[in-house]
Design a protein around this motif. Sequence first.
Motif, PDB file in Angstrom:
ATOM      1  N   UNK A   1      20.350  37.118   6.359  1.00 61.38           N
ATOM      2  CA  UNK A   1      20.572  36.029   5.419  1.00 61.38           C
ATOM      3  C   UNK A   1      21.965  35.650   5.697  1.00 61.38           C
ATOM      4  N   UNK A   2      22.340  36.860   6.162  1.00 59.02           N
ATOM      5  CA  UNK A   2      23.386  35.914   5.565  1.00 59.02           C
ATOM      6  C   UNK A   2      23.550  34.164   7.427  1.00 59.02           C
ATOM      7  N   UNK A   3      23.378  35.088   7.727  1.00 62.12           N
ATOM      8  CA  UNK A   3      23.367  33.346   9.454  1.00 62.12           C
ATOM      9  C   UNK A   3      22.488  32.161   9.103  1.00 62.12           C
ATOM     10  N   UNK A   4      20.812  32.722   8.793  1.00 55.43           N
ATOM     11  CA  UNK A   4      20.433  31.562   8.205  1.00 55.43           C
ATOM     12  C   UNK A   4      20.826  31.010   6.794  1.00 55.43           C
ATOM     13  N   UNK A   5      21.673  31.654   6.018  1.00 52.95           N
ATOM     14  CA  UNK A   5      21.609  31.067   4.753  1.00 52.95           C
ATOM     15  C   UNK A   5      22.867  31.040   4.216  1.00 52.95           C
ATOM     16  N   UNK A   6      24.027  31.935   4.359  1.00 50.84           N
ATOM     17  CA  UNK A   6      25.315  31.526   4.110  1.00 50.84           C
ATOM     18  C   UNK A   6      26.569  31.018   5.849  1.00 50.84           C
ATOM     19  N   UNK A   7      25.711  31.111   6.040  1.00 51.12           N
ATOM     20  CA  UNK A   7      26.842  30.369   7.318  1.00 51.12           C
ATOM     21  C   UNK A   7      25.646  28.795   7.380  1.00 51.12           C
ATOM     22  N   UNK A   8      25.006  28.596   7.350  1.00 52.39           N
ATOM     23  CA  UNK A   8      24.505  27.255   6.801  1.00 52.39           C
ATOM     24  C   UNK A   8      23.505  26.895   8.479  1.00 52.39           C
TER      25      UNK A   8
END
Length: 230
Positions: free
Chosen positions: A204-211
């Motif tokens: 989720x961090x890669x897909x969302x937070x990192x854009x």
Amino acid sequence: MSSSLPPLAELRRAAEVFNGFANADTSWLRLIRETQSAIDLSQAAHRAILLRWLNSWGCRIRYPREGEPAPFDDGIRTWWETWGAALPEVDLAHLTDAGIDRAAKAYEDLSGVVVSAGRTRRTLGPTAAAKALYALRPNTIMPWDAAIAAALHGTRDGAAFGRHLRLGREWAAAVIAEAGSDGDGISALVGRPVSLAKILDEYLYVAITMGAKGDWGTERGEWWKNGNRG
């Protein structure tokens, strides 16, 4: 909100991103070593370790100067007296509805703990509370940050955190079924000593937070944009 799960191929790709970060697990392994894998927040030393770890994860909680009050230490100790024995300890895939409800209420109370006083009073807040709960129950709690919470749930209150854990439970069970192994063997898929709850959070961090768009050449790229945004 759709419960569509990113396939294992995308979880591995997200793990590759984290594997590329220098010293990705250094602070986590230090916390595990210093607490002997059993954080006990009744101990002042363990509260100090947790504070240092949270700041290493970007929480920016002010350390008190000598002679100043220590609201983080006091607040976390009081919170632990209420919630330490009540937190669920099972793997994410095996969380019961009652366990999720307890974790959500513990999260809500923890996020309101005052961690700095003075001119600007500050509470621990939703992101740091989720990270702290992950530190306390790494196999149980799938943490979040502001971007993930907004994209998947639209808010960061206790009810939303409960929905996050229910979603994580569903995903964890699906990953275990797809992998054909139990939860303890999932970390072998990414080559790092992290739990399935953390693997899902990293995706989720890669897909969302990192854009990131999520399109890594798999059949279900951009899965979270197609109905998973809450």
